[in-house]
Design a protein around this motif. Structure first.
Motif, PDB file in Angstrom:
ATOM      1  N   UNK A 238     -25.090  -4.324  30.574  1.00 26.97           N
ATOM      2  CA  UNK A 238     -23.693  -2.948  30.313  1.00 26.97           C
ATOM      3  C   UNK A 238     -22.620  -3.296  31.446  1.00 26.97           C
ATOM      4  N   UNK A 239     -23.243  -3.761  32.563  1.00 26.79           N
ATOM      5  CA  UNK A 239     -22.545  -3.846  34.065  1.00 26.79           C
ATOM      6  C   UNK A 239     -21.427  -4.742  33.549  1.00 26.79           C
ATOM      7  N   UNK A 240     -21.331  -6.026  32.275  1.00 27.84           N
ATOM      8  CA  UNK A 240     -19.933  -6.287  32.055  1.00 27.84           C
ATOM      9  C   UNK A 240     -19.207  -5.183  31.230  1.00 27.84           C
ATOM     10  N   UNK A 241     -19.924  -4.129  30.141  1.00 30.28           N
ATOM     11  CA  UNK A 241     -19.136  -3.555  29.475  1.00 30.28           C
ATOM     12  C   UNK A 241     -18.929  -3.084  30.753  1.00 30.28           C
ATOM     13  N   UNK A 242     -19.141  -2.328  31.061  1.00 28.90           N
ATOM     14  CA  UNK A 242     -18.029  -1.170  32.500  1.00 28.90           C
ATOM     15  C   UNK A 242     -17.251  -2.004  33.690  1.00 28.90           C
ATOM     16  N   UNK A 243     -17.100  -3.171  33.533  1.00 25.79           N
ATOM     17  CA  UNK A 243     -16.107  -3.528  34.492  1.00 25.79           C
ATOM     18  C   UNK A 243     -15.311  -3.563  33.541  1.00 25.79           C
ATOM     19  N   UNK A 244     -15.271  -4.414  32.832  1.00 24.83           N
ATOM     20  CA  UNK A 244     -13.622  -4.688  31.473  1.00 24.83           C
ATOM     21  C   UNK A 244     -13.425  -3.202  31.517  1.00 24.83           C
ATOM     22  N   UNK A 245     -13.771  -2.239  30.970  1.00 23.63           N
ATOM     23  CA  UNK A 245     -13.469  -0.591  30.754  1.00 23.63           C
ATOM     24  C   UNK A 245     -12.571  -0.829  32.318  1.00 23.63           C
ATOM     25  N   UNK A 247     -11.142  -2.383  34.076  1.00 23.54           N
ATOM     26  CA  UNK A 247      -9.562  -3.115  33.988  1.00 23.54           C
ATOM     27  C   UNK A 247      -8.743  -2.533  32.710  1.00 23.54           C
ATOM     28  N   UNK A 248      -9.030  -2.262  32.063  1.00 24.11           N
ATOM     29  CA  UNK A 248      -8.371  -1.595  31.152  1.00 24.11           C
ATOM     30  C   UNK A 248      -7.536  -0.425  31.257  1.00 24.11           C
ATOM     31  N   UNK A 249      -8.258   0.001  32.539  1.00 25.65           N
ATOM     32  CA  UNK A 249      -7.568   1.363  32.751  1.00 25.65           C
ATOM     33  C   UNK A 249      -6.730   1.515  33.772  1.00 25.65           C
ATOM     34  N   UNK A 250      -6.458  -0.040  34.081  1.00 24.32           N
ATOM     35  CA  UNK A 250      -6.270  -0.102  35.365  1.00 24.32           C
ATOM     36  C   UNK A 250      -4.526   0.028  35.101  1.00 24.32           C
ATOM     37  N   UNK A 251      -4.163  -0.389  33.033  1.00 20.83           N
ATOM     38  CA  UNK A 251      -2.452  -0.038  32.789  1.00 20.83           C
ATOM     39  C   UNK A 251      -1.577   1.396  33.607  1.00 20.83           C
ATOM     40  N   UNK A 252      -3.104   2.433  33.296  1.00 25.15           N
ATOM     41  CA  UNK A 252      -2.401   3.339  33.953  1.00 25.15           C
ATOM     42  C   UNK A 252      -2.291   4.263  34.732  1.00 25.15           C
ATOM     43  N   UNK A 253      -2.812   3.638  35.460  1.00 27.28           N
ATOM     44  CA  UNK A 253      -3.166   4.079  36.693  1.00 27.28           C
ATOM     45  C   UNK A 253      -2.419   3.661  38.353  1.00 27.28           C
ATOM     46  N   UNK A 254      -0.702   2.925  37.315  1.00 28.68           N
ATOM     47  CA  UNK A 254      -0.183   1.967  38.255  1.00 28.68           C
ATOM     48  C   UNK A 254       0.689   2.735  38.727  1.00 28.68           C
ATOM     49  N   UNK A 255       1.199   3.932  38.088  1.00 25.09           N
ATOM     50  CA  UNK A 255       2.473   5.038  38.052  1.00 25.09           C
ATOM     51  C   UNK A 255       3.257   5.299  39.703  1.00 25.09           C
ATOM     52  N   UNK A 256       2.302   4.963  40.714  1.00 26.94           N
ATOM     53  CA  UNK A 256       3.304   4.738  42.188  1.00 26.94           C
ATOM     54  C   UNK A 256       2.233   3.787  42.693  1.00 26.94           C
ATOM     55  N   UNK A 330     -14.630 -13.981  39.237  1.00 26.12           N
ATOM     56  CA  UNK A 330     -14.763 -12.547  38.894  1.00 26.12           C
ATOM     57  C   UNK A 330     -13.566 -11.714  39.022  1.00 26.12           C
ATOM     58  N   UNK A 331     -12.828 -12.032  39.642  1.00 25.40           N
ATOM     59  CA  UNK A 331     -11.399 -11.689  39.221  1.00 25.40           C
ATOM     60  C   UNK A 331     -10.696 -12.591  38.147  1.00 25.40           C
ATOM     61  N   UNK A 332     -10.714 -14.257  38.601  1.00 26.09           N
ATOM     62  CA  UNK A 332     -10.300 -14.657  36.978  1.00 26.09           C
ATOM     63  C   UNK A 332     -10.406 -13.603  35.588  1.00 26.09           C
ATOM     64  N   UNK A 333     -11.987 -13.474  35.537  1.00 24.86           N
ATOM     65  CA  UNK A 333     -11.996 -13.071  33.642  1.00 24.86           C
ATOM     66  C   UNK A 333     -11.400 -11.540  34.583  1.00 24.86           C
ATOM     67  N   UNK A 334     -11.158 -10.238  35.386  1.00 22.16           N
ATOM     68  CA  UNK A 334     -10.678  -9.618  35.203  1.00 22.16           C
ATOM     69  C   UNK A 334      -9.403  -9.674  34.715  1.00 22.16           C
ATOM     70  N   UNK A 335      -7.954 -10.800  34.956  1.00 28.11           N
ATOM     71  CA  UNK A 335      -7.292 -10.527  35.154  1.00 28.11           C
ATOM     72  C   UNK A 335      -6.762 -11.379  33.745  1.00 28.11           C
ATOM     73  N   UNK A 360     -10.662  -0.636  21.425  1.00 29.91           N
ATOM     74  CA  UNK A 360     -11.483   0.213  21.773  1.00 29.91           C
ATOM     75  C   UNK A 360     -10.826   1.153  22.642  1.00 29.91           C
ATOM     76  N   UNK A 361      -9.538   0.603  23.135  1.00 29.67           N
ATOM     77  CA  UNK A 361      -8.495   1.504  24.334  1.00 29.67           C
ATOM     78  C   UNK A 361      -7.367   1.596  22.913  1.00 29.67           C
ATOM     79  N   UNK A 362      -6.813   1.917  21.643  1.00 28.72           N
ATOM     80  CA  UNK A 362      -6.188   2.110  21.435  1.00 28.72           C
ATOM     81  C   UNK A 362      -4.614   2.857  21.875  1.00 28.72           C
ATOM     82  N   UNK A 363      -5.159   4.381  22.338  1.00 34.06           N
ATOM     83  CA  UNK A 363      -5.014   5.464  22.743  1.00 34.06           C
ATOM     84  C   UNK A 363      -3.890   4.832  24.246  1.00 34.06           C
TER      85      UNK A 363
END
Ligand SMILES: [Zn+2]
Length: 411
Positions: A238-245, A247-256, A330-335, A360-363
């Protein structure tokens, strides 16, 4: 179940190894040693040349090089009676196969390091171990899972052992690519190159071997693009899934800029937490065991005998190096996950007819794809690669990741 069942999607490699194991078996029966190491001469008849002293398994992380090496080690130790009747070695059931696969066979040493490098001292110990005659009368097998982590000095120690092997010693070296191993060593090895297994084959093995639900197995195999170990972890942890989720949100959080810095800090913190968790699980126990071995009075406050401080210090240094490595991995995995995200964005932008890794993050993928261009997406992927390279060169992690998030924002 034969030992080869765990080697997923590598038909050519398993055929070659099975043939070598058959010849190795014939050599044991005849009481002979294999020919000198290296590639078979062109035109040389198969015969005994299919078995040799030193092998090099290469392939991208997750392709299963150490699994293939272990399967081969097991086949070399197989003592199934079926084998004597013409069956192939590597039954998976006999004592030889079984103890090799679980890591308790007396004549199989599996070396897996959690450190960034393997030094001269460890390698000398290994070479000494390799020179012993096999207790079981078959082969003395050394599996070196991270041959790419040998220091130059260690590589030279290993070279001597590979050049002049004991008659029944077999070295199985694993590395990501052939360039990661000293040319002098690799020229002495028979080289086997593994490919990334197909996604379907990985999903299939998760269902078959780990009893994972087919839908979850398919998702995990696709998300990790065929990396078996990561796919299994994603499907079961479960923890690996949460970590990955996250990371996949990051591209929408870097507007500024503020968002970039915050996202960078979070990536670093998450990697730090992983290292801390590993440390909590392993370090305390290790330290207590060493204290007990050194004869300290019971309890953590017990005094250590004179002259043992150096050994304690050595363990602490080792633990510190392990924490650094865990944090880096761990960092490399996120990248890697982040690269997968932009690869999917590019797939959408180009309308390429290939399945998305992160469906799963198609939107989010659609949003980023619409708001940019393929050229910008490629620049973003390059920024992630540059970050991984900087981390490899020991650039301070936070600096490297901040530079990357800023570049991702700029696009
Ligand atoms: Zn067997």
């Amino acid at each position: 179940m034969a030992v080869w069942d765990d080697v997923v999607g590598q038909e050519r490699v398993t055929q070659e190894l099975a043939a070598a194991a058959r010849d190795a078996d014939a050599l044991v029966s005849a009481g002979q040693a294999p020919d000198a190491a290296g590639e078979p001469e062109p035109g040389e008849p198969g015969g005994a040349s299919r078995m040799t002293h030193a092998w090099l398994f290469t392939g991208p992380p997750g392709s299963g090089r150490s699994t293939a090496a272990r399967a081969f080690a097991a086949a070399l130790q197989c003592i199934s009676p079926d084998r004597a009747l013409g069956g192939a070695p590597g039954c998976g059931f006999c004592d030889g196969c079984h103890t090799t696969l679980v890591g308790t066979h007396a004549d199989v040493e599996i070396v897996r390091t959690d450190l960034l490098s393997i030094g001269v001292k460890e390698t000398r110990d290994l070479v000494r171990r390799a020179s012993l005659s096999p207790a079981g009368g078959r082969w003395q097998v050394i599996v070196l899972e991270d041959a790419d982590r040998l220091t130059e000095g260690a590589g030279n120690v290993l070279l001597k052992a590979v050049e002049e092997p004991a008659p029944r010693t077999v070295w199985l070296l694993c590395a990501p690519s052939i360039e990661d191993v000293l040319p002098t060593i690799r020229s002495r090895c028979r080289h086997l190159s593994l490919r990334m297994p197909p996604v379907d084959a990985v999903a299939d093995v998760l269902v078959r071997r780990d009893s994972i639900d087919p839908a979850a197995a398919a998702t995990a195999a696709r998300a990790t693009q065929g990396h078996i170990g990561r796919a299994r972890r994603l499907a079961t942890d479960e923890r690996a899934r949460a970590r990955r989720a996250a990371v996949l949100k990051l591209p929408l959080r870097i507007d500024d800029i503020g968002g970039c810095l915050k996202a960078a800090q979070e990536l670093i913190d998450a990697a730090g937490e992983d290292a801390k968790q590993v440390a909590e699980e392993v370090d305390t126990k290790e330290t207590e065991e060493l204290r007990a071995a050194l004869g300290a009075a019971a309890g953590t406050g017990g005094r250590l005998p004179r002259g043992t401080a150096g050994v304690m210090k050595e363990l602490q240094d080792r633990q510190k190096r392990r924490a650094t490595r865990t944090q880096r991995d761990s960092l490399d995995l996120a990248l890697v996950d982040l690269t997968g995200f932009y690869r999917d964005v590019l797939t959408l932008q180009l309308g390429a007819p290939v399945p998305l890794a992160n469906d799963e993050v198609r939107d989010s993928l659609d949003r980023v794809a619409r708001a940019s261009t393929p050229v910008r997406t490629l620049r973003r992927i390059e920024a992630i690669i540059a970050c991984r390279e900087a981390l490899d060169r020991n650039v301070a992690p936070l600096l490297a990741v901040e530079a990357m998030t800023a570049a991702l924002r700029a696009g």
